[in-house]
Design a protein around this motif. Structure first.
Motif, PDB file in Angstrom:
ATOM      1  N   ARG A 277       0.839  -1.208   0.000  1.00 50.29           N
ATOM      2  CA  ARG A 277       0.000   0.000   0.000  1.00 50.29           C
ATOM      3  C   ARG A 277       0.867   1.248   0.000  1.00 50.29           C
ATOM      4  N   MET A 278       2.008   1.171   0.668  1.00 52.48           N
ATOM      5  CA  MET A 278       2.893   2.337   0.676  1.00 52.48           C
ATOM      6  C   MET A 278       3.548   2.533  -0.692  1.00 52.48           C
ATOM      7  N   ILE A 279       3.832   1.416  -1.373  1.00 51.67           N
ATOM      8  CA  ILE A 279       4.457   1.522  -2.701  1.00 51.67           C
ATOM      9  C   ILE A 279       3.542   2.295  -3.650  1.00 51.67           C
ATOM     10  N   VAL A 280       2.233   2.026  -3.567  1.00 57.16           N
ATOM     11  CA  VAL A 280       1.311   2.683  -4.494  1.00 57.16           C
ATOM     12  C   VAL A 280       0.633   3.916  -3.884  1.00 57.16           C
ATOM     13  N   GLY A 281       1.179   4.404  -2.781  1.00 57.10           N
ATOM     14  CA  GLY A 281       0.736   5.706  -2.271  1.00 57.10           C
ATOM     15  C   GLY A 281      -0.581   5.708  -1.524  1.00 57.10           C
ATOM     16  N   LEU A 282      -1.147   4.528  -1.216  1.00 54.18           N
ATOM     17  CA  LEU A 282      -2.416   4.525  -0.477  1.00 54.18           C
ATOM     18  C   LEU A 282      -2.174   4.753   1.007  1.00 54.18           C
ATOM     19  N   ALA A 283      -1.031   4.283   1.491  1.00 57.08           N
ATOM     20  CA  ALA A 283      -0.650   4.526   2.881  1.00 57.08           C
ATOM     21  C   ALA A 283       0.606   5.399   2.857  1.00 57.08           C
ATOM     22  N   ASN A 284       0.652   6.344   3.764  1.00 54.67           N
ATOM     23  CA  ASN A 284       1.817   7.228   3.832  1.00 54.67           C
ATOM     24  C   ASN A 284       2.857   6.624   4.754  1.00 54.67           C
ATOM     25  N   PRO A 285       4.120   6.513   4.302  1.00 54.90           N
ATOM     26  CA  PRO A 285       5.161   5.974   5.174  1.00 54.90           C
ATOM     27  C   PRO A 285       5.392   6.905   6.369  1.00 54.90           C
ATOM     28  N   THR A 286       5.688   6.315   7.521  1.00 59.00           N
ATOM     29  CA  THR A 286       6.090   7.126   8.661  1.00 59.00           C
ATOM     30  C   THR A 286       7.497   7.680   8.403  1.00 59.00           C
ATOM     31  N   ARG A 287       8.347   6.816   7.869  1.00 61.18           N
ATOM     32  CA  ARG A 287       9.698   7.224   7.465  1.00 61.18           C
ATOM     33  C   ARG A 287      10.075   6.470   6.200  1.00 61.18           C
ATOM     34  N   GLY A 288      11.108   6.955   5.532  1.00 58.31           N
ATOM     35  CA  GLY A 288      11.619   6.254   4.360  1.00 58.31           C
ATOM     36  C   GLY A 288      10.858   6.624   3.106  1.00 58.31           C
ATOM     37  N   GLN A 289      11.269   6.053   1.981  1.00 57.60           N
ATOM     38  CA  GLN A 289      10.574   6.372   0.743  1.00 57.60           C
ATOM     39  C   GLN A 289      10.554   5.206  -0.236  1.00 57.60           C
ATOM     40  N   VAL A 290       9.656   5.326  -1.207  1.00 60.34           N
ATOM     41  CA  VAL A 290       9.506   4.305  -2.237  1.00 60.34           C
ATOM     42  C   VAL A 290       9.579   4.980  -3.593  1.00 60.34           C
ATOM     43  N   LEU A 291      10.341   4.423  -4.496  1.00 58.21           N
ATOM     44  CA  LEU A 291      10.368   4.925  -5.859  1.00 58.21           C
ATOM     45  C   LEU A 291       9.886   3.819  -6.795  1.00 58.21           C
ATOM     46  N   VAL A 292       8.948   4.170  -7.655  1.00 60.53           N
ATOM     47  CA  VAL A 292       8.480   3.230  -8.670  1.00 60.53           C
ATOM     48  C   VAL A 292       8.955   3.780 -10.009  1.00 60.53           C
ATOM     49  N   ASN A 293       9.765   3.014 -10.683  1.00 59.55           N
ATOM     50  CA  ASN A 293      10.415   3.497 -11.905  1.00 59.55           C
ATOM     51  C   ASN A 293      11.055   4.866 -11.692  1.00 59.55           C
ATOM     52  N   GLY A 294      11.690   5.015 -10.562  1.00 54.63           N
ATOM     53  CA  GLY A 294      12.478   6.217 -10.301  1.00 54.63           C
ATOM     54  C   GLY A 294      11.731   7.396  -9.723  1.00 54.63           C
ATOM     55  N   LYS A 295      10.388   7.259  -9.570  1.00 56.24           N
ATOM     56  CA  LYS A 295       9.675   8.392  -8.988  1.00 56.24           C
ATOM     57  C   LYS A 295       8.575   7.947  -8.031  1.00 56.24           C
ATOM     58  N   ASN A 296       8.081   8.925  -7.299  1.00 57.05           N
ATOM     59  CA  ASN A 296       7.013   8.664  -6.344  1.00 57.05           C
ATOM     60  C   ASN A 296       5.718   8.412  -7.116  1.00 57.05           C
ATOM     61  N   PHE A 297       5.054   7.299  -6.814  1.00 56.74           N
ATOM     62  CA  PHE A 297       3.829   6.955  -7.552  1.00 56.74           C
ATOM     63  C   PHE A 297       2.747   8.014  -7.384  1.00 56.74           C
ATOM     64  N   LYS A 298       2.760   8.703  -6.248  1.00 58.66           N
ATOM     65  CA  LYS A 298       1.719   9.707  -5.990  1.00 58.66           C
ATOM     66  C   LYS A 298       1.749  10.852  -7.001  1.00 58.66           C
ATOM     67  N   SER A 299       2.890  11.043  -7.669  1.00 53.59           N
ATOM     68  CA  SER A 299       2.951  12.132  -8.641  1.00 53.59           C
ATOM     69  C   SER A 299       2.890  11.592 -10.063  1.00 53.59           C
ATOM     70  N   SER A 300       2.532  10.300 -10.184  1.00 52.14           N
ATOM     71  CA  SER A 300       2.506   9.679 -11.514  1.00 52.14           C
ATOM     72  C   SER A 300       1.453  10.321 -12.413  1.00 52.14           C
ATOM     73  N   THR A 301       1.831  10.604 -13.653  1.00 54.43           N
ATOM     74  CA  THR A 301       0.862  11.161 -14.600  1.00 54.43           C
ATOM     75  C   THR A 301       0.143  10.048 -15.353  1.00 54.43           C
ATOM     76  N   HIS A 302       0.747   8.859 -15.391  1.00 52.13           N
ATOM     77  CA  HIS A 302       0.142   7.726 -16.090  1.00 52.13           C
ATOM     78  C   HIS A 302       0.031   6.532 -15.136  1.00 52.13           C
ATOM     79  N   PRO A 303      -0.727   6.681 -14.047  1.00 52.41           N
ATOM     80  CA  PRO A 303      -0.707   5.660 -12.992  1.00 52.41           C
ATOM     81  C   PRO A 303      -1.070   4.249 -13.464  1.00 52.41           C
ATOM     82  N   LEU A 304      -2.109   4.134 -14.292  1.00 55.00           N
ATOM     83  CA  LEU A 304      -2.572   2.784 -14.634  1.00 55.00           C
ATOM     84  C   LEU A 304      -1.664   2.086 -15.629  1.00 55.00           C
ATOM     85  N   THR A 305      -0.956   2.845 -16.457  1.00 57.90           N
ATOM     86  CA  THR A 305      -0.032   2.199 -17.383  1.00 57.90           C
ATOM     87  C   THR A 305       1.323   1.976 -16.721  1.00 57.90           C
ATOM     88  N   GLU A 306       1.553   2.672 -15.602  1.00 56.85           N
ATOM     89  CA  GLU A 306       2.806   2.465 -14.894  1.00 56.85           C
ATOM     90  C   GLU A 306       2.709   1.280 -13.922  1.00 56.85           C
TER      91      GLU A 306
END
Lengths: 308, 284
Positions: free
Chosen positions: A45-74
């Motif tokens: 859930r944290m990887i796809v931005g549904l839950a906010n991490p308390t600490r640390g970060q996740v990158l999906v293809n090099g960026k934060n999924f929450k700012s994805s412009t093409h979420p469903l194709t990514e």
């Protein structure tokens, strides 16, 4: 590619994910294995931005999924819970999802066909069995033909044919260069699907290695039975050899191959009544890893005689 | 189930998520659900029904008691404004029913778990909120405008039958038409905010009813025992929208701009709070 760095999630005082760091590579199937409550779903859930991490970060293809412009194709995601309004039909749910990303109706027909939901596409989701709901979740995940597939317990509730289909799907997606990340609490399932395993227990990453290492890395174990057990122990004692008495005539030997044990017994003139190599399975390796990290342990103990 | 992975027939160009896309998605889901269609229908039937019964009742009362206008308290009876406001007596019910629709539009996402799908398709959460605001504003406004015009069509012959005036172009009717729609939009947006804040249908609906019925009651009591509260009591949500649309039935000492500012406050503050929490809370 999914990069998880020092990811931590607290719910109140409880730490559900504890400084987890790992990378999920494209082109292979990566299994995410852990007992119930180990933090698999929360991590996903944290990887796809549904839950906010308390600490640390996740990158999906090099960026934060929450700012994805093409979420469903990514990223295509299937999470454990049924995530469809139960008064909707699979068709209207998928059409609504597709509309968000500007995907055409033809893709909706494709995934309905692909997941075998064609015949029930106009039935309400509320009446679906677990397996049907799971198929709809997979259809939703595949809708955007995504670069990254995240599937939380995808085989839950599926019939054997469905299980085989998921396995096949995961392999094909990985072969096409996609990143495939599948969680499960069953090692046997992962053993047949995954190339790489990440094991989590009590929120901590306990292992992160190719699946072959899980089988090979353990030392050989052999059970030996002999009347002259003391003599045998003396004959076998050497550096790198662990001996454990199981009973008056039985010994568990960790380290040397069983053939070596037999030869040394012969040299010392000891008669063996049993020489049995122990098969170390993936399941054993997994149990060993997570023995201390099981959140919900079944309470079946011997000191509770009559049962309650 | 096919074991072959259907390769995309042609390279897909789509995939970009836009506000327009989220809006289309919301509309598809909105009109695929029975609950929304039923609520819209009920809102219209109730409003038009109350309008017809009201106008018929007033008409037949005036006919049987021609000197009614002289009795203290009934001075306005029979005037054109009174007829229009009688036709619009169901406005509060429209507010409630479409307010419930607003609650369900967001609470339904969380009670059914579909919020997960929604926010996977548009990870930018405020975009989803914006789309829902546009959808519920547009729909509740259109529903109320249609209800009012339909009520006019039904009541016109009734009014004529009792020689009452019901004038589509009159100031009172225009007030009921436009401010009535505003009152309903206010309720549905407040409902939307409550549904998002509480993430629960029953809780959202209950608190909506509390805001419209219980809060004014408390305000009345406070007004009776304290002096300073009077200024605030005039800004109760039930009074604001209805006061604008039906000044005869809900007289207010506020200027129109003050009432409009009050309406804006009851819409914007809850939505702002809901938006902030939507960004920070986890989606379950």
């Amino acid at each position: 590619m999914i990069q998880v760095q020092e990811l931590t999630k607290n719910y109140g005082a409880k730490t559900v994910v504890d400084h987890a760091s790992f990378t999920v590579q494209p082109g292979i199937v990566t299994g995410f294995l852990g007992p119930n409550g180990a933090g698999k779903s929360t991590t996903m859930r944290m990887i796809v931005g549904l839950a906010n991490p308390t600490r640390g970060q996740v990158l999906v293809n090099g960026k934060n999924f929450k700012s994805s412009t093409h979420p469903l194709t990514e990223v295509g995601t299937l999470l454990e819970a049924k995530s469809v309004h139960k008064s909707l039909t699979p068709r209207s749910h998928l059409r609504a999802m597709a509309a968000t990303a500007g995907l055409g109706k033809s893709r909706v027909d494709e995934v309905l066909e692909l997941t075998g939901l064609g015949p029930v596409q106009r039935k309400k989701v509320g009446g679906f069995s677990l397996g049907m709901g799971q198929r709809l979740g997979i259809a939703t995940a595949l809708l955007g033909d995504p670069q990254v597939l995240i599937l939380d317990e995808p085989v839950n509730g599926l019939d054997p044919e469905g299980v085989a289909w998921i396995r096949n799907l995961a392999r094909q997606q990985a072969a096409a260069g996609k990143t495939v990340f599948i969680s499960s609490h069953l090692m046997s399932e992962m053993a047949q699907t995954a190339d790489h395993l990440i094991v989590i227990g009590k929120g901590r990453i306990m292992a992160d290695a190719p699946i072959s290492e899980f089988i090979d890395n353990g030392l050989a174990q052999t059970v030996v039975r002999a009347r002259d057990i003391e003599l045998l122990m003396n004959a076998l004692a050497a550096e790198g050899v662990q001996l454990r008495r199981l009973d008056a005539t039985t010994l568990e030997v960790t380290g040397p191959e069983s053939e070596d044990i037999g030869r040394r017994a012969l040299e010392a003139g000891i008669v063996l009544s049993e020489l049995r190599p122990l098969q170390r399975t993936l399941e054993d390796a997994y149990m060993e890893l997570t023995r201390d990290a099981i959140e919900y342990r079944s309470q079946v103990s011997n000191d509770n005689p009559a049962g309650k | 189930m096919s074991t072959e992975l259907a390769a995309p027939a042609a390279p897909r160009t789509g995939g970009k998520v836009t506000l327009g896309g989220v809006l289309r998605s919301e509309m598809i889901r909105f009109f695929s659900l029975n609950s929304t269609r039923i609520l819209i229908l009920v809102s219209m039937v109730v409003y038009i029904g109350i309008a017809a019964v009201g106008v018929w009742g007033v008409g037949s009362f005036l006919q049987s008691a021609p000197d009614a206008g002289q009795i203290p308290g009934t001075e306005s009876m029979g005037t054109a404004d009174f007829t229009v406001e009688t036709m619009a007596s169901g406005l509060m019910f429209s507010q409630l029913i479409l307010g419930v629709l607003g609650v369900l539009l967001f609470s339904g996402e969380f009670t059914t778990g579909s919020a997960v799908s929604t926010f996977l398709a548009s990870p930018q959460r405020l975009r989803v909120l914006a789309a829902k605001i546009i959808v519920i504003t547009g729909l509740s406004a259109v529903v109320q405008l249609v209800s009012t015009l339909a009520a006019y069509l039904v009541c016109r012959p009734l009014a004529e039958n009792y020689s009452l005036t019901l004038d589509l172009g009159g100031e009172a009717f225009q007030r009921v038409l436009w401010y009535g729609a505003l009152a309903v939009v206010m309720a549905s947006l407040l409902g939307l905010a409550l549904g998002l804040l509480l993430r629960n249908s029953a809780g959202g609906i209950t608190s909506l009813v509390a805001v419209f019925f219980v809060l004014p009651l408390i305000a009345q009591i406070l007004m009776a025992v304290t002096d300073w509260f009077k200024d605030y009591a005039r800004f109760m949500p039930d009074q604001l929208g209805l006061g604008l649309a039906l000044p005869l039935s809900y007289p207010s000492t506020l200027e129109s701009w003050q009432q409009l500012a009050g309406v804006a406050g009851w819409v914007l503050l809850p939505l702002l709070l809901a938006g902030i929490l939507l960004k920070s809370r986890d989606i379950k």
